[in-house]
Design a protein around this motif. Structure first.
Motif, PDB file in Angstrom:
ATOM      1  N   ARG A 169     -98.848  32.227  21.186  1.00 48.09           N
ATOM      2  CA  ARG A 169     -99.677  33.055  22.111  1.00 48.09           C
ATOM      3  C   ARG A 169    -100.556  33.971  21.546  1.00 48.09           C
ATOM      4  O   ARG A 169    -100.783  34.898  22.118  1.00 48.09           O
ATOM      5  CB  ARG A 169     -98.743  33.900  23.037  1.00 48.09           C
ATOM      6  CG  ARG A 169     -97.699  33.302  23.954  1.00 48.09           C
ATOM      7  CD  ARG A 169     -98.652  32.546  25.231  1.00 48.09           C
ATOM      8  NE  ARG A 169     -97.679  32.203  26.325  1.00 48.09           N
ATOM      9  CZ  ARG A 169     -97.425  30.914  26.181  1.00 48.09           C
ATOM     10  NH1 ARG A 169     -97.816  30.025  25.165  1.00 48.09           N
ATOM     11  NH2 ARG A 169     -96.691  30.452  27.013  1.00 48.09           N
ATOM     12  N   GLY A 170    -101.066  33.678  20.425  1.00 48.51           N
ATOM     13  CA  GLY A 170    -102.234  34.264  19.833  1.00 48.51           C
ATOM     14  C   GLY A 170    -101.726  35.744  19.316  1.00 48.51           C
ATOM     15  O   GLY A 170    -100.429  35.771  19.050  1.00 48.51           O
ATOM     16  N   ILE A 171    -102.691  36.433  19.057  1.00 49.41           N
ATOM     17  CA  ILE A 171    -102.390  37.852  18.508  1.00 49.41           C
ATOM     18  C   ILE A 171    -101.052  38.664  19.254  1.00 49.41           C
ATOM     19  O   ILE A 171    -100.380  39.079  18.511  1.00 49.41           O
ATOM     20  CB  ILE A 171    -103.451  38.910  18.632  1.00 49.41           C
ATOM     21  CG1 ILE A 171    -104.700  38.318  17.710  1.00 49.41           C
ATOM     22  CG2 ILE A 171    -103.145  40.138  18.135  1.00 49.41           C
ATOM     23  CD1 ILE A 171    -104.558  38.278  16.139  1.00 49.41           C
ATOM     24  N   LYS A 172    -101.257  38.436  20.725  1.00 48.40           N
ATOM     25  CA  LYS A 172    -100.185  39.325  21.356  1.00 48.40           C
ATOM     26  C   LYS A 172     -98.971  38.545  21.299  1.00 48.40           C
ATOM     27  O   LYS A 172     -98.006  39.136  20.638  1.00 48.40           O
ATOM     28  CB  LYS A 172    -100.520  38.960  22.808  1.00 48.40           C
ATOM     29  CG  LYS A 172    -101.411  40.019  23.525  1.00 48.40           C
ATOM     30  CD  LYS A 172    -101.723  39.740  24.978  1.00 48.40           C
ATOM     31  CE  LYS A 172    -103.054  40.636  25.436  1.00 48.40           C
ATOM     32  NZ  LYS A 172    -103.131  40.175  26.786  1.00 48.40           N
ATOM     33  N   GLY A 173     -98.761  37.277  21.059  1.00 45.19           N
ATOM     34  CA  GLY A 173     -97.632  36.633  20.632  1.00 45.19           C
ATOM     35  C   GLY A 173     -97.172  36.902  19.426  1.00 45.19           C
ATOM     36  O   GLY A 173     -95.813  37.186  19.160  1.00 45.19           O
ATOM     37  N   SER A 174     -97.980  37.227  18.561  1.00 42.85           N
ATOM     38  CA  SER A 174     -97.459  37.342  16.830  1.00 42.85           C
ATOM     39  C   SER A 174     -97.087  38.877  17.167  1.00 42.85           C
ATOM     40  O   SER A 174     -96.043  39.163  16.311  1.00 42.85           O
ATOM     41  CB  SER A 174     -98.554  37.151  16.000  1.00 42.85           C
ATOM     42  OG  SER A 174     -99.703  38.182  16.082  1.00 42.85           O
ATOM     43  N   ILE A 175     -97.655  39.860  17.657  1.00 41.82           N
ATOM     44  CA  ILE A 175     -97.011  41.121  17.946  1.00 41.82           C
ATOM     45  C   ILE A 175     -95.815  41.222  18.431  1.00 41.82           C
ATOM     46  O   ILE A 175     -94.799  41.839  17.888  1.00 41.82           O
ATOM     47  CB  ILE A 175     -98.057  42.165  18.631  1.00 41.82           C
ATOM     48  CG1 ILE A 175     -99.352  42.212  17.588  1.00 41.82           C
ATOM     49  CG2 ILE A 175     -97.565  43.306  18.754  1.00 41.82           C
ATOM     50  CD1 ILE A 175    -100.648  42.973  18.116  1.00 41.82           C
ATOM     51  N   SER A 176     -95.712  40.578  19.663  1.00 38.36           N
ATOM     52  CA  SER A 176     -94.080  40.543  20.322  1.00 38.36           C
ATOM     53  C   SER A 176     -93.218  39.908  19.104  1.00 38.36           C
ATOM     54  O   SER A 176     -92.091  40.571  19.300  1.00 38.36           O
ATOM     55  CB  SER A 176     -94.366  39.566  21.235  1.00 38.36           C
ATOM     56  OG  SER A 176     -95.465  39.632  22.053  1.00 38.36           O
ATOM     57  N   SER A 177     -93.706  38.771  18.683  1.00 45.01           N
ATOM     58  CA  SER A 177     -92.611  38.375  17.848  1.00 45.01           C
ATOM     59  C   SER A 177     -92.066  39.163  16.733  1.00 45.01           C
ATOM     60  O   SER A 177     -90.950  39.089  16.247  1.00 45.01           O
ATOM     61  CB  SER A 177     -92.782  36.852  17.361  1.00 45.01           C
ATOM     62  OG  SER A 177     -94.120  36.648  16.825  1.00 45.01           O
ATOM     63  N   VAL A 178     -93.225  39.841  16.021  1.00 45.46           N
ATOM     64  CA  VAL A 178     -92.791  40.627  14.747  1.00 45.46           C
ATOM     65  C   VAL A 178     -91.928  42.095  15.273  1.00 45.46           C
ATOM     66  O   VAL A 178     -91.050  42.355  14.703  1.00 45.46           O
ATOM     67  CB  VAL A 178     -93.960  41.044  14.111  1.00 45.46           C
ATOM     68  CG1 VAL A 178     -94.829  42.295  14.775  1.00 45.46           C
ATOM     69  CG2 VAL A 178     -93.743  41.598  12.649  1.00 45.46           C
ATOM     70  N   LEU A 179     -92.314  42.575  16.480  1.00 42.23           N
ATOM     71  CA  LEU A 179     -91.361  43.368  17.008  1.00 42.23           C
ATOM     72  C   LEU A 179     -90.049  42.987  17.086  1.00 42.23           C
ATOM     73  O   LEU A 179     -89.035  43.887  16.805  1.00 42.23           O
ATOM     74  CB  LEU A 179     -91.955  43.931  18.282  1.00 42.23           C
ATOM     75  CG  LEU A 179     -93.345  45.073  18.230  1.00 42.23           C
ATOM     76  CD1 LEU A 179     -93.848  45.273  19.596  1.00 42.23           C
ATOM     77  CD2 LEU A 179     -92.606  46.206  17.423  1.00 42.23           C
ATOM     78  N   GLY A 180     -89.870  41.815  17.730  1.00 43.03           N
ATOM     79  CA  GLY A 180     -88.421  41.300  18.098  1.00 43.03           C
ATOM     80  C   GLY A 180     -87.856  40.995  16.763  1.00 43.03           C
ATOM     81  O   GLY A 180     -86.596  41.317  16.845  1.00 43.03           O
TER      82      GLY A 180
END
Lengths: 177, 160
Positions: free
Chosen positions: B48-59
């Motif tokens: 999911r692009g940048i948004k996806g990477s931010i969500s997964s790193v937070l997770g």
């Protein structure tokens, strides 16, 4: 102590640890030890070793766990958040561009040679971590026996690290009570 | 932790093929920073692009953040209790053994090229006896690698 200053210092220290933390958790321990224990004196060596033991027992990357813990010890919950962000931030900056330029990344011979060249250094950093932690953990015959026993168990039985630490705790209770 | 990542991403969620997973892993291991964080960023970005990477790193970061904070807040104060002290007297040598064992394992692969072993001993002596900063060692080793390439049979060479 000036709070703003301590936050900046924590961020810079953990940014350095993240930015130069090649080769995973154990090689980052050497950076942590130098920054946290030696340069800033934020923790004593035994505290440092115990935090690593706790990081080893809890899920998640050792570098992140140590960042959270050290940050909290030095400057409370805000310190924990800033340190954890600091250690992750270099990845945020580097990983996506590297993914976009992945072909370039693998075709650049110099870059590949540099990354290969880092391998012996990474093992040397793990060696330093083993040295610093070993000197402060193996302090008498009993602890030496526990250490050798643990190493033999790892080599011959492929015991799970968590189980090994539990066994170490039991051995400690038997030998030191 | 990596087997867990593999099971979640490939077997359960079918977010990625095994080959793509290994490519991502090779890249995550080459870059600095915690491998698991790099892996999360790459997987999230791919989906999911940048948004996806931010969500997964937070997770990935949140659980350890909360767990460690809980330990720091409620359990660290009992560290001086004599039972805990005795247990840690045994835990510390066990942790040392874990780290030494990692050196054996990595060394088996990397030290196939005798120059690697030589550099390792040189770097370790510099770190212990001259008190060189780890960052100095990393920078010097990268330069040595460019000028004098080593033949480590790393995973990276199998990926395109």
């Amino acid at each position: 102590m000036n709070n703003l200053n301590i936050y900046t210092e924590l961020f810079i220290s953990f940014f350095k640890i993240g930015f130069f933390g090649f080769g995973g958790g154990y090689s980052m321990l050497a950076l942590l030890e130098r920054e946290i224990v030696q340069m800033h004196g934020w923790l004593s060596v035994t505290e440092f070793v115990d935090i690593i033991a706790i990081a080893e027992m809890t899920p998640g990357a050792v570098a992140i766990n140590s960042a959270t813990f050290v940050g909290y010890q030095i400057a409370g919950v805000a310190g924990a958040a800033i340190s954890t962000f600091g250690v992750i931030f270099p990845s945020l900056l580097l990983v996506i561009p590297a993914a976009k330029l992945v072909t370039l990344f693998y075709q650049n011979k110099n870059l590949q040679n540099a990354l290969n060249g880092i391998h012996p250094a990474v093992i040397a950093l793990i060696g330093l971590a083993a040295y610093v932690i070993g000197v402060n953990s193996i302090i008498d015959i009993k602890s030496a026996l526990i250490g050798v026993g643990a190493l033999l168990l790892l080599t011959f039985t492929k015991i799970h690290p968590l189980l090994l630490i539990a066994a170490g705790a039991v051995a400690g209770l038997i030998f030191y009570l | 932790m990596l087997p867990l990542v593999k099971r979640e991403i490939i077997d359960k969620k079918h977010w990625m093929e095994n080959g793509d997973f290994l490519d991502n892993l090779a890249l995550a291991q080459s870059l600095p920073g915690p491998v698991i964080i790099n892996m999360s960023l790459l997987t999230g970005y791919r989906l999911r692009g940048i948004k996806g990477s931010i969500s997964s790193v937070l997770g990935t970061a949140m659980p350890s953040f909360v767990i460690i904070l809980t330990i720091a807040l409620f359990f660290w104060q009992y560290r001086d209790y004599y039972l805990i002290q005795a247990a840690f007297m045994g835990i510390r040598p066990a942790v040392t053994a874990l780290i030494i064992y990692t050196i054996f394992q990595l060394g088996k692969r990397v030290f196939e090229d005798y120059r690697s072993l030589l550099l390792f001993m040189l770097f370790l002596s510099g770190l212990i006896f001259v008190n060189l900063h780890p960052i100095t060692i990393i920078v010097v080793s990268a330069i040595v690698g460019i000028l004098w390439p080593l033949n480590n049979n790393s995973k990276k060479e199998q990926t395109p």
